[in-house]
Design an enzyme around this catalytic site. Sequence first.
Site, PDB file in Angstrom:
ATOM      1  N   ASP A 140      12.903 -10.910   2.758  1.00 59.57           N
ATOM      2  CA  ASP A 140      11.804  -9.946   2.717  1.00 59.57           C
ATOM      3  C   ASP A 140      10.507 -10.582   3.234  1.00 59.57           C
ATOM      4  OD1 ASP A 140      10.416  -7.597   2.269  1.00 59.57           O
ATOM      5  OD2 ASP A 140      10.229  -7.885   0.104  1.00 59.57           O
ATOM      6  N   HIS A 183       8.602 -10.308  -9.269  1.00 61.48           N
ATOM      7  CA  HIS A 183       9.997 -10.730  -9.149  1.00 61.48           C
ATOM      8  C   HIS A 183      10.058 -12.133  -8.558  1.00 61.48           C
ATOM      9  CE1 HIS A 183       8.692  -8.219  -5.671  1.00 61.48           C
ATOM     10  NE2 HIS A 183       9.017  -9.310  -5.011  1.00 61.48           N
ATOM     11  N   ASP A 282       0.837  -8.996  -5.827  1.00 65.54           N
ATOM     12  CA  ASP A 282       1.862  -8.185  -5.153  1.00 65.54           C
ATOM     13  C   ASP A 282       2.498  -7.177  -6.113  1.00 65.54           C
ATOM     14  OD1 ASP A 282       3.650  -7.769  -2.824  1.00 65.54           O
ATOM     15  OD2 ASP A 282       5.186  -8.499  -4.202  1.00 65.54           O
ATOM     16  N   GLU A 324      -2.478  -4.994  -4.914  1.00 71.13           N
ATOM     17  CA  GLU A 324      -1.673  -4.284  -3.922  1.00 71.13           C
ATOM     18  C   GLU A 324      -0.931  -3.169  -4.655  1.00 71.13           C
ATOM     19  OE1 GLU A 324       2.099  -3.626  -1.376  1.00 71.13           O
ATOM     20  OE2 GLU A 324       2.141  -4.817  -3.185  1.00 71.13           O
ATOM     21  N   ASP A 389       3.142  -4.121   6.152  1.00 65.03           N
ATOM     22  CA  ASP A 389       4.044  -3.123   5.582  1.00 65.03           C
ATOM     23  C   ASP A 389       3.976  -1.812   6.350  1.00 65.03           C
ATOM     24  OD1 ASP A 389       5.358  -4.471   3.536  1.00 65.03           O
ATOM     25  OD2 ASP A 389       3.695  -4.195   2.136  1.00 65.03           O
ATOM     26  N   ARG A 505      10.125  -2.889   9.454  1.00 64.25           N
ATOM     27  CA  ARG A 505       8.754  -3.429   9.455  1.00 64.25           C
ATOM     28  C   ARG A 505       8.611  -4.594  10.432  1.00 64.25           C
ATOM     29  NH1 ARG A 505       8.052  -4.357   3.145  1.00 64.25           N
ATOM     30  NH2 ARG A 505      10.113  -5.210   3.555  1.00 64.25           N
TER      31      ARG A 505
HETATM   32  C1  GLC Z   1       4.899  -5.764  -1.443  1.00 65.30           C
HETATM   33  C2  GLC Z   1       4.884  -6.387  -0.076  1.00 65.30           C
HETATM   34  C3  GLC Z   1       6.118  -6.000   0.664  1.00 65.30           C
HETATM   35  C4  GLC Z   1       7.320  -6.451  -0.122  1.00 65.30           C
HETATM   36  C5  GLC Z   1       7.258  -5.947  -1.570  1.00 65.30           C
HETATM   37  C6  GLC Z   1       8.256  -6.643  -2.427  1.00 65.30           C
HETATM   38  O1  GLC Z   1       4.882  -4.381  -1.395  1.00 65.30           O
HETATM   39  O2  GLC Z   1       3.729  -6.023   0.619  1.00 65.30           O
HETATM   40  O3  GLC Z   1       6.132  -6.544   1.948  1.00 65.30           O
HETATM   41  O4  GLC Z   1       8.476  -5.984   0.494  1.00 65.30           O
HETATM   42  O5  GLC Z   1       6.008  -6.199  -2.153  1.00 65.30           O
HETATM   43  O6  GLC Z   1       7.826  -7.962  -2.699  1.00 65.30           O
END
Ligand code: GLC
Length: 629
Positions: A140, A183, A282, A324, A389, A505
């Site tokens: 990711d 996480h 995040d 975020e 994103d 993305r």
């Molecule tokens: C946030 C990040 C994204 C990621 C997600 C899981 O939304 O901006 O890129 O996939 O977290 O960590």
Amino acid sequence: MTALTTPDADRPAALEACEAIGRTDDGFLARFDAQFPRLHALFARLYGQRADGLEQLAATVAAASASWNARPLDLKVRDAQREADQDWFQSERMLGGVCYVDRYAGNLAGIRDQIPYFRELGLTYLHLMPLFDAPAGDNDGGYAVSSYRRVNPSLGTMQQLTELAADLRLAGISLVLDFIFNHTSNEHEWAQKAVAGDPEFSDFYLIFPDREMPDAYERTTREIFPDDHRGSFVQLEDGRWIWSTFYRYQWDLNYANPAVFRAMAGEMLFLANQGVEVLRMDAVAFIWKRLGTSCESLPEAHLLLQAFNAVLAMAAPGMVFKSEAIVHPDEVVSYVSPDECELSYNPLQMALTWEALATRDGRLLQQAIDRRHDLPAGTAWVNYVRSHDDIGWTFADEDAAELGIDGYAHRQFLNRFYTGRHEGSFARGVAFQENPATGDARVTGTTASLAGVESGDIGGEDRVVLAHALALSTGGIPLLYLGDEVAQLNDYTYADDPVRRGDSRWVHRGNRPRDAYARRGDDTTTAGRIFRRLTKLISVRQQSPELAGNTLMPFHTPHAAVIGYQRPGAPSRLLVLANVGDAEVAIDPLTFSGFERIGFDLVHDTAHDLDEGLILPPHGFVWLRVTPV
Ligand code: GLC
């Protein structure tokens, strides 16, 4: 094990824990006294029922004390500067940039080599995308962290990161890193131990023996990455189920366990002492779960953030959090406060900028600017045109309904428009996480590709500049996705890469566009023109005190395609007028009757006689310095 009682009764235990791991510094004690009652109250609400509440609180405070003792002197000096100037991030000189270390510069040494360019551009804030140890292959884009204390070896070392932070600081640039605390990756030591049944870690994640609880939770949760897996859980090899909101290798932490808070606070403090100045928090909406709810933006999510904020205020008082939360606008703003997250992405303004360009109608964006822009004192938006994103259409249906717009149908239209499925669309974007069950989807693409440069639309370049002109003038910190300033286009090669193919993305996360950068001085090229026009905006912004802070006053014209707002200064104001339409708009002189006759457009270096009205070309805008009569 001891449970929490009252702050006064529990204070000695916390101080004792600090002393036990080293002398308690005077400077720390003052901040401890200021923050402990708050942290205690938050712990009591989160962990009042837990037998180990006090033990974990004391251990957290002790970690903060040790962290302060170990904090390098230059960072303590920076803390003192920030404490003396708490509005530092509100300055008109603030400009953010964001990039992936590997894609933009190969590795950390390469990023360091770019510092002269960052200075040329005027950056004061640099967000490096996740650069920690992560599973090989799909991870990711680094958001699956296997160790918060180890830099991904392909990018460099922690020592290099610390040195880079110091070099950036000397260059006037604050380092911004993600704190991915919802996480960890499935390869993180805690995750491995939890799965293996280690008693200390088995409660760090949410693991269930069968489908009973997962089914119960999924009755009310939303699917976030349905392309990867349905629902919010994935099955372990031994048949059990583990909570995974995002990708299957990202396992949500169990914050109902105070040991998880204590452990993550330790990771945060470690990062603080490497010289990070802003932590991007995040996925804040997902950190607390409760059966029967959406498990998003629950009250405890706020309490947790406030608790992290209190810990940071003790041990690294110059640092701030950026939230975020890409959710409903009411929820986005609920995370923003000096006690929680001082900064927040402004996903509403971002999405509605694209909405306005597609519809050639600025009313939904104007409405958001009019009524959803205000923030508490001491906080600021981070305004951006696009990020790493996807773009999600997170406007409120109730806001849209007031303008006669059906939210669901409008999102469907926007998705079609930006993925080129709408006839006559100028945009070249790609769909992300299309969910056939709900009809939901989001959009990916670079600014230039979405705005019409890739399709060769006549308004493409102007739209790129217009979108940035809004982000650079509405307040807070404008954030550039590096590469966009030279009109970087989509990179479709991700589709040939087995690791990235499943995540569209990557289309807007291409490598640093060397050729475009090489052409940035050449006005006969798109890269050159966009670069010249954007750097002009940046330099005007730096010299316009009206653009500091967040205060904004609406300014309405009778034209649906025109967005207007004023940024107050004394004695002048900056009036921004932007035409999102494809047709020229003539603004009537009466509209300007509240101002003295001459207005000066700082972007185009032109004086306007407002008694004659003003013509805004298609996708044109002005930053007009005006004086109220
Ligand atoms: C946030 C990040 C994204 C990621 C997600 C899981 O939304 O901006 O890129 O996939 O977290 O960590």
